[in-house]
Write a protein that holds these residues in place. Structure first.
Motif, PDB file in Angstrom:
ATOM      1  N   TYR A  98       0.869  -1.181   0.000  1.00  0.00           N
ATOM      2  CA  TYR A  98       0.000   0.000   0.000  1.00  0.00           C
ATOM      3  C   TYR A  98       0.903   1.227   0.000  1.00  0.00           C
ATOM      4  N   TYR A  99       0.475   2.270  -0.705  1.00  0.00           N
ATOM      5  CA  TYR A  99       1.186   3.549  -0.679  1.00  0.00           C
ATOM      6  C   TYR A  99       0.178   4.675  -0.510  1.00  0.00           C
ATOM      7  N   ALA A 100       0.531   5.643   0.306  1.00  0.00           N
ATOM      8  CA  ALA A 100      -0.264   6.864   0.378  1.00  0.00           C
ATOM      9  C   ALA A 100      -0.166   7.597  -0.962  1.00  0.00           C
ATOM     10  N   ASP A 101      -1.216   8.310  -1.301  1.00  0.00           N
ATOM     11  CA  ASP A 101      -1.227   9.047  -2.577  1.00  0.00           C
ATOM     12  C   ASP A 101      -0.057  10.029  -2.665  1.00  0.00           C
ATOM     13  N   SER A 102       0.338  10.558  -1.520  1.00  0.00           N
ATOM     14  CA  SER A 102       1.389  11.575  -1.493  1.00  0.00           C
ATOM     15  C   SER A 102       2.759  11.029  -1.895  1.00  0.00           C
ATOM     16  N   VAL A 103       2.932   9.705  -1.847  1.00  0.00           N
ATOM     17  CA  VAL A 103       4.245   9.128  -2.162  1.00  0.00           C
ATOM     18  C   VAL A 103       4.184   8.129  -3.314  1.00  0.00           C
ATOM     19  N   LYS A 104       2.993   7.855  -3.810  1.00  0.00           N
ATOM     20  CA  LYS A 104       2.829   6.857  -4.868  1.00  0.00           C
ATOM     21  C   LYS A 104       3.651   7.253  -6.099  1.00  0.00           C
ATOM     22  N   GLY A 105       4.387   6.301  -6.632  1.00  0.00           N
ATOM     23  CA  GLY A 105       5.223   6.567  -7.789  1.00  0.00           C
ATOM     24  C   GLY A 105       6.611   7.070  -7.453  1.00  0.00           C
ATOM     25  N   ARG A 106       6.824   7.448  -6.198  1.00  0.00           N
ATOM     26  CA  ARG A 106       8.142   7.956  -5.775  1.00  0.00           C
ATOM     27  C   ARG A 106       8.808   7.041  -4.756  1.00  0.00           C
ATOM     28  N   PHE A 107       8.022   6.408  -3.895  1.00  0.00           N
ATOM     29  CA  PHE A 107       8.542   5.539  -2.845  1.00  0.00           C
ATOM     30  C   PHE A 107       8.265   4.085  -3.204  1.00  0.00           C
ATOM     31  N   THR A 108       9.179   3.215  -2.814  1.00  0.00           N
ATOM     32  CA  THR A 108       9.009   1.782  -3.019  1.00  0.00           C
ATOM     33  C   THR A 108       9.386   1.048  -1.737  1.00  0.00           C
ATOM     34  N   ILE A 109       8.467   0.221  -1.261  1.00  0.00           N
ATOM     35  CA  ILE A 109       8.722  -0.580  -0.070  1.00  0.00           C
ATOM     36  C   ILE A 109       9.093  -1.991  -0.503  1.00  0.00           C
ATOM     37  N   SER A 110      10.022  -2.595   0.210  1.00  0.00           N
ATOM     38  CA  SER A 110      10.427  -3.963  -0.104  1.00  0.00           C
ATOM     39  C   SER A 110      10.881  -4.643   1.176  1.00  0.00           C
ATOM     40  N   ARG A 111      11.004  -5.949   1.118  1.00  0.00           N
ATOM     41  CA  ARG A 111      11.444  -6.669   2.304  1.00  0.00           C
ATOM     42  C   ARG A 111      12.425  -7.755   1.921  1.00  0.00           C
ATOM     43  N   ASP A 112      13.369  -8.011   2.807  1.00  0.00           N
ATOM     44  CA  ASP A 112      14.330  -9.096   2.677  1.00  0.00           C
ATOM     45  C   ASP A 112      14.227  -9.907   3.952  1.00  0.00           C
ATOM     46  N   ASN A 113      13.406 -10.940   3.905  1.00  0.00           N
ATOM     47  CA  ASN A 113      13.180 -11.728   5.118  1.00  0.00           C
ATOM     48  C   ASN A 113      14.451 -12.422   5.597  1.00  0.00           C
ATOM     49  N   ALA A 114      15.337 -12.753   4.683  1.00  0.00           N
ATOM     50  CA  ALA A 114      16.593 -13.397   5.076  1.00  0.00           C
ATOM     51  C   ALA A 114      17.430 -12.468   5.956  1.00  0.00           C
ATOM     52  N   LYS A 115      17.298 -11.158   5.714  1.00  0.00           N
ATOM     53  CA  LYS A 115      18.039 -10.182   6.514  1.00  0.00           C
ATOM     54  C   LYS A 115      17.175  -9.587   7.622  1.00  0.00           C
ATOM     55  N   ASN A 116      15.924 -10.062   7.709  1.00  0.00           N
ATOM     56  CA  ASN A 116      15.007  -9.550   8.731  1.00  0.00           C
ATOM     57  C   ASN A 116      14.881  -8.035   8.654  1.00  0.00           C
ATOM     58  N   THR A 117      14.785  -7.532   7.435  1.00  0.00           N
ATOM     59  CA  THR A 117      14.825  -6.092   7.198  1.00  0.00           C
ATOM     60  C   THR A 117      13.807  -5.696   6.127  1.00  0.00           C
ATOM     61  N   VAL A 118      13.199  -4.545   6.338  1.00  0.00           N
ATOM     62  CA  VAL A 118      12.310  -3.928   5.347  1.00  0.00           C
ATOM     63  C   VAL A 118      12.920  -2.598   4.944  1.00  0.00           C
ATOM     64  N   TYR A 119      12.756  -2.258   3.666  1.00  0.00           N
ATOM     65  CA  TYR A 119      13.343  -1.041   3.133  1.00  0.00           C
ATOM     66  C   TYR A 119      12.256  -0.106   2.596  1.00  0.00           C
ATOM     67  N   LEU A 120      12.572   1.172   2.611  1.00  0.00           N
ATOM     68  CA  LEU A 120      11.738   2.168   1.949  1.00  0.00           C
ATOM     69  C   LEU A 120      12.661   3.014   1.072  1.00  0.00           C
ATOM     70  N   GLN A 121      12.587   2.765  -0.236  1.00  0.00           N
ATOM     71  CA  GLN A 121      13.351   3.554  -1.182  1.00  0.00           C
ATOM     72  C   GLN A 121      12.561   4.802  -1.523  1.00  0.00           C
ATOM     73  N   MET A 122      13.164   5.948  -1.290  1.00  0.00           N
ATOM     74  CA  MET A 122      12.475   7.217  -1.491  1.00  0.00           C
ATOM     75  C   MET A 122      13.205   8.010  -2.578  1.00  0.00           C
TER      76      MET A 122
END
Length: 125
Positions: free
Chosen positions: A59-83
């Protein structure tokens, strides 16, 4: 001890990029939806994005849609937010949080069980 730790914030010029990380300790992120929230001075906390555990639904808020990307790496137990294409209005403290709710749309902040301490993002020339 259950803990979420954000990192990657900083000062960036308008149009620039940052990647935030949310690392978990004391529990496995595999079974949790992870959300990113932000709060600017004098403003209410805003839900930015979330990603589910099972199928990486997002899910993305309208204010960030198209600019932010969320992803996860379960092997590293980490979630990312590329802005990308950051704007001064993106300036805020960014928090990650964990919930057992499925992310296919906005999940309210009160549904989240665990929160990080936040990382400051400042977009300014």
């Amino acid at each position: 001890q259950v803990q979420l730790v954000e990192s990657g914030g900083g000062l960036v010029q308008p149009g620039g990029s940052l990647r935030l990380s949310c690392a978990a300790s004391g529990f496995t992120l595999d079974y949790y939806t992870i959300g990113w929230f932000r709060q600017a001075p004098g403003k209410e906390r805003e839900g930015v994005s979330c990603i589910s555990s099972s199928d990486a639904s997002t899910y993305y808020a309208d204010s960030v849609k198209g600019r932010f990307t969320i992803s996860r790496d379960n092997a590293k137990n980490t979630v990312y937010l590329q802005m990308n294409s950051l704007k001064p209005d993106d300036t805020a403290v960014y928090y990650c949080a964990a919930t057992g709710y499925y992310c296919s749309a906005y999940v309210p902040s009160y549904e989240y069980d665990y929160w990080g301490q936040g990382t400051q993002v400042t977009v300014s020339s």
